[in-house]
Design an enzyme around this catalytic site. Structure first.
Site, mmCIF file in Angstrom:
data_model
loop_
_atom_site.group_PDB
_atom_site.id
_atom_site.type_symbol
_atom_site.label_atom_id
_atom_site.label_comp_id
_atom_site.label_asym_id
_atom_site.label_seq_id
_atom_site.Cartn_x
_atom_site.Cartn_y
_atom_site.Cartn_z
ATOM 1 N N CYS A 8 0.867 -1.182 0.000
ATOM 2 C CA CYS A 8 0.000 0.000 0.000
ATOM 3 C C CYS A 8 0.903 1.230 0.000
ATOM 4 C CB CYS A 8 -0.860 -0.053 1.259
ATOM 5 S SG CYS A 8 -1.851 1.413 1.552
ATOM 6 N N CYS A 45 -0.972 3.933 -6.394
ATOM 7 C CA CYS A 45 -1.842 3.268 -5.419
ATOM 8 C C CYS A 45 -2.015 1.843 -5.911
ATOM 9 C CB CYS A 45 -3.199 3.981 -5.368
ATOM 10 S SG CYS A 45 -4.464 3.084 -4.432
HETATM 11 N N1 DGL Z 1 -3.984 0.582 -1.991
HETATM 12 C C1 DGL Z 1 -3.547 1.626 -1.160
HETATM 13 C C2 DGL Z 1 -2.451 2.467 -1.748
HETATM 14 O O1 DGL Z 1 -1.628 1.955 -2.400
HETATM 15 C C3 DGL Z 1 -4.519 2.336 -0.325
HETATM 16 C C4 DGL Z 1 -5.582 3.125 -0.921
HETATM 17 C C5 DGL Z 1 -6.523 3.636 0.122
HETATM 18 O O2 DGL Z 1 -6.953 2.841 0.968
HETATM 19 O O3 DGL Z 1 -6.811 4.827 0.085
HETATM 20 O O4 DGL Z 1 -2.342 3.629 -1.551
#
Ligand code: DGL
Length: 262
Positions: free
Chosen positions: A73, A183
């Protein structure tokens, strides 16, 4: 050799795009994946909340004996990985928007970055942009609402397409030739992005780089698994299992998805 699992967490199904790269690169490794969908999106939360949730996920993975943790993430990496590294005794691998390769290969001198508010406002993102994109225009765009739509299984809907089109417009108008997906949820939008982007725009994500880095660290720390037969892959979600399973296609080895309240 160490046959304990690799732990992976994300605010939901986004990190499964990273999990796939890890599984391809490290086929002998068992994995445990936490989809903290109940608390998605992380991108709109404060740094303190993101650190708190990242600690909660890490502690659960450590209870399951994980030997290394991949923070799949961008939002959790850019806001919490330094804290996690100082707090827990296992190696952590993080993910950040791949600005460096995009800046290096850009011919137009304009690179778009689509990411969450939490990532774009982080100090780590700012220092990476400053250090690795000299002379390049970085056009930042918050992908507000996209994570929620992907979590709800709406990643290819007309609504998602319209939203994405809006977000891409300023970057295309500015002449970007590389779009950095900042993301881990956004690789799930690649089919839509391919419809919306002109051919000359390259999509960059960091999944393969994360898998390579994980391999290197496991090798250096002598933590690589041996070929111990069929690998097992356990996915826990604190939301609806039915929303997670469509993302688990093309997987070799034994995989199971469960609801867990964490
Ligand atoms: N998948 C995550 C990222 O890479 C989180 C996105 C989120 O929960 O806002 O930022």
């Amino acid at each position: 050799m160490n046959n304990h699992p690799i732990g992976i967490f994300d605010s939901g199904v986004g990190g499964i795009s990273i999990w796939k790269e890890l599984h391809n690169r490290l086929p002998y490794e068992d994995t445990i994946y936490l989809a903290d969908s109940k608390n998605a999106p992380y991108g709109a939360k404060s740094k303190e909340e993101i650190v708190h949730l990242s600690c909660k996920n890490t502690e659960l993975l450590l209870e399951h004996g994980c030997k290394l943790i991949v923070v799949a993430c961008n939002t959790a990496t850019t806001n919490a990985i330094a804290y996690l590294r100082g707090q827990y005794p296992v190696p952590f691998i993080g993910i950040e928007p791949a600005i460096k390769p995009a800046a290096l290969h850009s011919r137009s001198g304009t690179v778009g970055v689509l990411a969450t508010k939490g990532t774009l406002s982080s100090a780590l993102f700012h220092s990476t942009s400053k250090n690795h994109a000299h002379g390049i225009d970085i056009i930042e765009q918050e992908g507000t609402g996209l994570v929620e739509l992907i979590e709800a299984g709406q990643g290819s809907s007309e609504h998602t397409k319209a939203l994405l089109q809006n977000y891409l417009k300023p970057m295309l108008d500015a002449g970007m030739d590389h779009l950095v997906l900042g993301c881990t949820h956004y690789p799930h939008l690649i089919p839509l992005l391919k419809q919306l982007l002109p051919q000359g725009v390259r999509i960059i994500d960091s999944g393969a780089a994360v898998a390579n880095q994980t391999f290197k660290v496991l090798e250096k720390e002598r933590l690589l698994a041996s070929d111990h037969g069929v690998t097992t892959h356990t996915f826990y979600t604190n939301s609806d299992v039915e929303l997670l399973t469509p993302f688990l296609t093309d997987v070799n080895g034994e995989q199971q998805a469960f609801f867990k309240d964490f």
